[in-house]
Design a protein around this motif. Structure first.
Motif, PDB file in Angstrom:
ATOM      1  N   UNK A   1       0.845  -1.204   0.000  1.00  0.00           N
ATOM      2  CA  UNK A   1       0.000   0.000   0.000  1.00  0.00           C
ATOM      3  C   UNK A   1       0.875   1.248   0.000  1.00  0.00           C
ATOM      4  N   UNK A   2       1.890   1.226   0.859  1.00  0.00           N
ATOM      5  CA  UNK A   2       2.780   2.385   0.958  1.00  0.00           C
ATOM      6  C   UNK A   2       3.460   2.659  -0.371  1.00  0.00           C
ATOM      7  N   UNK A   3       3.940   1.585  -0.995  1.00  0.00           N
ATOM      8  CA  UNK A   3       4.647   1.759  -2.252  1.00  0.00           C
ATOM      9  C   UNK A   3       3.705   2.251  -3.339  1.00  0.00           C
ATOM     10  N   UNK A   4       2.514   1.648  -3.387  1.00  0.00           N
ATOM     11  CA  UNK A   4       1.542   2.077  -4.394  1.00  0.00           C
ATOM     12  C   UNK A   4       1.217   3.552  -4.205  1.00  0.00           C
ATOM     13  N   UNK A   5       1.083   3.965  -2.954  1.00  0.00           N
ATOM     14  CA  UNK A   5       0.754   5.362  -2.721  1.00  0.00           C
ATOM     15  C   UNK A   5       1.873   6.285  -3.173  1.00  0.00           C
ATOM     16  N   UNK A   6       3.118   5.929  -2.829  1.00  0.00           N
ATOM     17  CA  UNK A   6       4.168   6.887  -3.139  1.00  0.00           C
ATOM     18  C   UNK A   6       4.416   6.991  -4.632  1.00  0.00           C
TER      19      UNK A   6
END
Lengths: 245, 295, 359
Positions: free
Chosen positions: C181-186
């Motif tokens: 999720x974090x990677x997708x967001x950034x």
């Protein structure tokens, strides 16, 4: 780029091959200039040419990546700003940096912080009040209440109170009307006649070239030309050097 | 009379918190550093008093001052000097880290149950009784607060080093360019903070003699909140903020019935959020910021 | 090409988490717990990173969301029969219903997001010091409410009898999910715009980026992930108290992020895992740790001192953290790349952590 000074002795300030970077961006690339004792020397150039960075490097606020700054023959590298001030150099910074919430008198007292000795303070103070009457008149007012021209006078007075042998001025004419600049220039000349050497950084080319014994032109961090008072009318030569043709 | 009594108690505690605020604000002024570890100075002072309980009172207090100042100076020299040009987030967390490290040290050295600092406990006796009941300690808090705050104001306004500190707080680089000695100005700020911490330790151990590892942390967290709400940028607004929170704690503690008191922190912090959202620079911050908000 | 780079940047933290999870599940019971804790810490730090790393705004309040997730998941998974005895004052709808552990994780994440959203509405205009204090206020309010409002939880008492069904593998999956999720967001448009505003919010706003809205998105997502981590936490330990999700955890997770490197996912994961294992080693040393011929025997409690000192030293000496705030890019051996990628990737032979490249 070296010009022998009038007295034939070594220059009071020597900048040789100075390289300064802001992070990865080079601001000064191999600039060299000399200032002889008792002279007014100019350094002009457009915004971002590297003039302020040069002055701040002399004062120890920036660390050079290459080259050397020598004051009276001694290298200034890695000395702290407050020690450089105490060796006899004062800077009147761009934008004046007056302490607006302190009174004029307090601003002046701060100038005394960089003094090497207490001798001659009273005479100096008298002389400063002569040069800049407004400073005495408004001594109890908050410095922030002064006009631009008055603040500039305060800034110079404050710088002089450190009793420097070399006074660096960064764009003192910024935001001032031509008539005010004219009287300011008269003051600078008087300061010089009292034995204080002056390195004057400016954007206003012509008035500087007229005043200074010699004026260096900086573009993109390099010294592109050295002009004398005789070149003041040669607008083509000035703008070529200024804008880096 | 009850109202007057509450107000006086509030003012007294406010004065103590104002002293903490001064310690925080002076260091913030000259270094743009929020010293979470200031509370550990207070705790150190408390433990010193606890260990020196057997000594004559004056000696114990003097020892506390020495310890607090020494620890403050050490903090600056060892840890904070390098943080001078660091990003605000880094300094916040770094001083937080120093504070926690020190607390862990107190825990090992003195254990979690706390030590008792029986210095000046005689001040808990009533000075004035009758309709208005005041303990000696309340009076001492008021007087000490006034003296130390007054002394700080005198120092800042009437001495050269004070002038240099005010200039450094306004524009550090410009001050240095005038020859103001950065190290000296910062050291003086830490010394004053140390003295303040010692005084607070002495004053707070009288009504609450038990010194635990988190003794100072609790005070500093609340003061920090007060200082930010008041306005960190200037000494006077920060001190007012510190005073306000101390005052509020004392008054609300008196005024609220015990059953409601448990949710007091929530009420206070909710108020803090409201104030910060409306006035991020602090309640007393001028419309035009004094310096560029570098934090 | 961009997607391939993305995968190569996601791989190092993901692989590290998987490695820790797999290895941890093979160890003995006591050590297994340590691995699970480390992975849950990683989840919390990733959650923190989603907001702090992308926006540049410090938050002292994220453990509130962990707390809310933990207590919500805990209260709702205690068997209904037991609840009235342990928590007699509970709201009826809380006392009468129970859900499964997996559902409680979803509940925890949802509540975390919900509370973060509302807190964010008020706070997203703030930066710097004001944001730090305001988020700290959120932490204090949450702690205060959870500690004393016995209608929603156990209050000052320990919430126990929570089903313990989180082991290294589950924690690893949770952490992986958070990392994804974090990677997708950034890498999303929102995330990249938010990062752009990090250096100069004023300039970003002038360029038309709605900084507050972007921060809200990050804050809400990070609240959800933190809530999830709280759910994982309570199901690992089987109990929870308000003090366990308060100042100490706030400090440790924040320091983990800064030590690892605030600005990258790699930094968040590295920081959490490195510090967790350092902590484990130090606590072992307190009861006598043998390294080769020597035995280290530290006084009790000194692990925290050393940890604190290490963290302070790291912050002072290398503020950008162990990773310098950079993502790690997996270097894939040339032979494995398709022909057209070989030309513009210049891959080397070493797998896993190649030299970092800036995001």
């Amino acid at each position: 780029m070296t010009a022998p000074d009038a007295a034939g002795t070594a220059p009071i300030l020597e900048i040789e091959g100075l390289e300064v970077r802001h992070g990865a961006v080079p601001a000064v690339r191999g600039a060299s200039l000399d200032v002889g004792a008792g002279e007014i020397v100019g350094l002009i150039g457009a915004n971002g040419a590297g003039k302020s960075t040069t002055l701040l490097t002399v004062m120890g606020a920036h660390r050079p990546h290459g080259g050397e700054v020598r004051f009276r023959g001694e290298a200034l590298a890695r000395r702290r700003t407050e020690d450089i001030v105490r060796s006899g150099i004062a800077l009147v910074p761009e934008g004046r940096h007056i302490f607006g919430d302190l009174t004029v008198a307090e601003n002046l007292r701060l100038g005394l912080a960089g003094r090497r000795s207490r001798n001659g303070v009273d005479d100096l103070i008298d002389w400063i009040h002569e040069l800049f009457p407004v400073v005495w008149e408004f001594r109890s007012r908050h410095a922030g209440a002064l006009s631009g021209g008055q603040q500039q006078q305060l800034a110079i007075a404050r710088g002089l109170l450190a009793g420097p042998d070399l006074l660096l001025l960064d764009e003192p004419s910024l935001g001032l009307a031509p008539s005010v600049v004219h009287s300011l220039w008269g003051v600078l000349d008087e300061i010089r006649s009292r034995g204080v050497t002056i390195l004057l950084v400016e954007q206003r080319a012509q008035v500087t070239i007229e005043l200074a014994a010699r004026t260096y032109v900086m573009h993109n961090g390099e010294i592109r030309a050295v002009l004398g008072p005789g070149d003041a009318a040669d607008t083509e030569r000035i703008s070529n050097a200024y804008f880096g043709a | 009379m009850d109202v007057l009594q509450t107000l006086i108690n509030g003012t007294a505690l406010g004065a103590v918190y104002a002293l903490v605020a001064v310690g925080l604000a002076l260091i913030f002024g000259v270094m743009r550093l929020i010293n979470f570890a200031h509370g550990e100075l207070i705790t150190a002072g408390g433990y010193t008093l606890a260990l020196a309980s057997a000594f004559p009172t004056v000696a114990a207090i003097a020892l506390a001052v020495v310890v607090c100042v020494a620890l403050a100076w050490l903090m600056e020299r060892v840890a904070f000097r390098r943080l001078r040009n660091a990003a605000p987030a880094t300094t916040l967390v770094a001083t937080f880290a120093v504070a926690f490290t020190l607390q862990a040290i107190w825990l090992i050295a003195f254990g979690p149950q706390g030590e008792s600092a029986d210095v000046l406990t005689s001040l808990n006796r009533t000075a004035i009784s009758g309709e208005l009941s005041l303990r000696w300690i309340t009076i001492v808090m008021l007087v000490t607060g006034a003296i130390l705050l007054g002394g700080t104001i005198l120092l800042l306004n009437r001495t050269t080093i004070g002038l240099q500190m005010r200039a450094a707080a306004a524009d550090f680089r410009a001050a240095r360019l005038l020859g103001v000695r950065a190290d000296r100005v910062i050291s003086v700020a830490f010394v004053i903070a140390g003295v303040m911490a010692a005084a607070v330790a002495v004053l707070l151990t009288v009504p609450r003699p038990l010194v635990t590892p988190t003794f100072g942390l609790e005070v500093v967290i609340l003061t920090l909140v007060g200082v930010v709400v008041g306005g960190m940028d200037r000494l006077w607004s920060a001190t007012c903020g510190g005073f306000a929170i101390g005052f509020a704690i004392a008054v609300l503690g008196d005024v609220l019935p015990s059953s409601e008191r448990v949710f007091l922190p929530s009420a206070v912090f909710l108020l803090v959020i409201v104030v910060l959202v409306l006035r991020p620079g602090g309640l007393f911050a001028p419309r035009r910021p004094a310096t560029v908000e570098r934090v | 090409m961009t997607d391939r780079l993305g995968l190569r940047q996601f791989a190092p933290p993901a692989l590290l988490l998987v490695a820790v999870g797999l290895y941890g599940s093979t160890t003995s019971a006591g050590t297994r717990d340590d691995f699970t804790s480390a992975l849950i810490m990683a989840t919390i730090v990733i959650a923190l990173y989603v907001f702090v790393g992308n926006s540049g705004v410090i938050s002292f309040g994220h453990i509130s969301f962990v707390a809310i997730g933990a207590f919500a998941a805990g209260v709702m998974t205690i068997p209904s029969a037991v609840k009235p005895t342990v928590m007699p004052n509970l709201f009826p709808f809380l006392a009468e219903n129970s859900i499964g552990s997996f559902e409680s994780l979803i509940l925890a994440a949802a509540l975390g997001a919900f509370v973060a959203f509302f807190a964010g509405l008020a706070l997203m205009r703030l930066s710097g010091l004001a944001a730090g204090i305001a988020t700290f206020a959120v932490l204090e309010i949450t702690h205060n409410v959870l500690r004393f409002w016995t209608k929603i939880g156990p209050g000052a008492q320990t919430l126990s009898l929570v089903p313990e069904d989180i082991e290294p593998i589950q924690a690893m999956l949770g952490a992986l999910f958070a990392a994804a999720v974090a990677f997708a967001f950034q890498r999303s448009r929102s995330g990249r715009l938010l990062r752009a505003s990090r250096e100069d919010p004023a300039a970003a706003q002038a360029a038309g980026i709605d900084v507050h809205r972007k921060r809200m998105i990050a804050f809400t997502i990070s609240g959800a992930l933190a809530g999830l981590a709280g759910g994982l936490l309570v199901h690992q330990i089987g109990s929870i108290t308000t003090e366990q999700v308060y100042l100490r955890l706030t400090f440790i997770t924040l320091a983990m992020l800064v030590v690892g490197g605030m600005r990258s996912l790699w930094g968040a994961v590295v920081g959490a895992l490195v510090v967790s294992f350092l902590d484990i080693v130090l606590i072992d040393a307190e009861s006598g740790l043998g390294i080769g011929p020597a035995t280290i025997d530290l006084p009790v409690g000194s692990s925290l001192v050393i940890l604190g000192a290490v963290m302070a030293a790291m912050l002072i000496l290398r503020p950008s953290g162990l990773t310098g705030g950079n993502e790690a890019t997996l270097r894939v051996p040339k032979a494995l790349l398709r022909r057209r990628d070989r030309a513009d990737s210049g891959a080397g032979k070493t797998p896993k952590t190649g030299p970092a490249s800036k995001t």
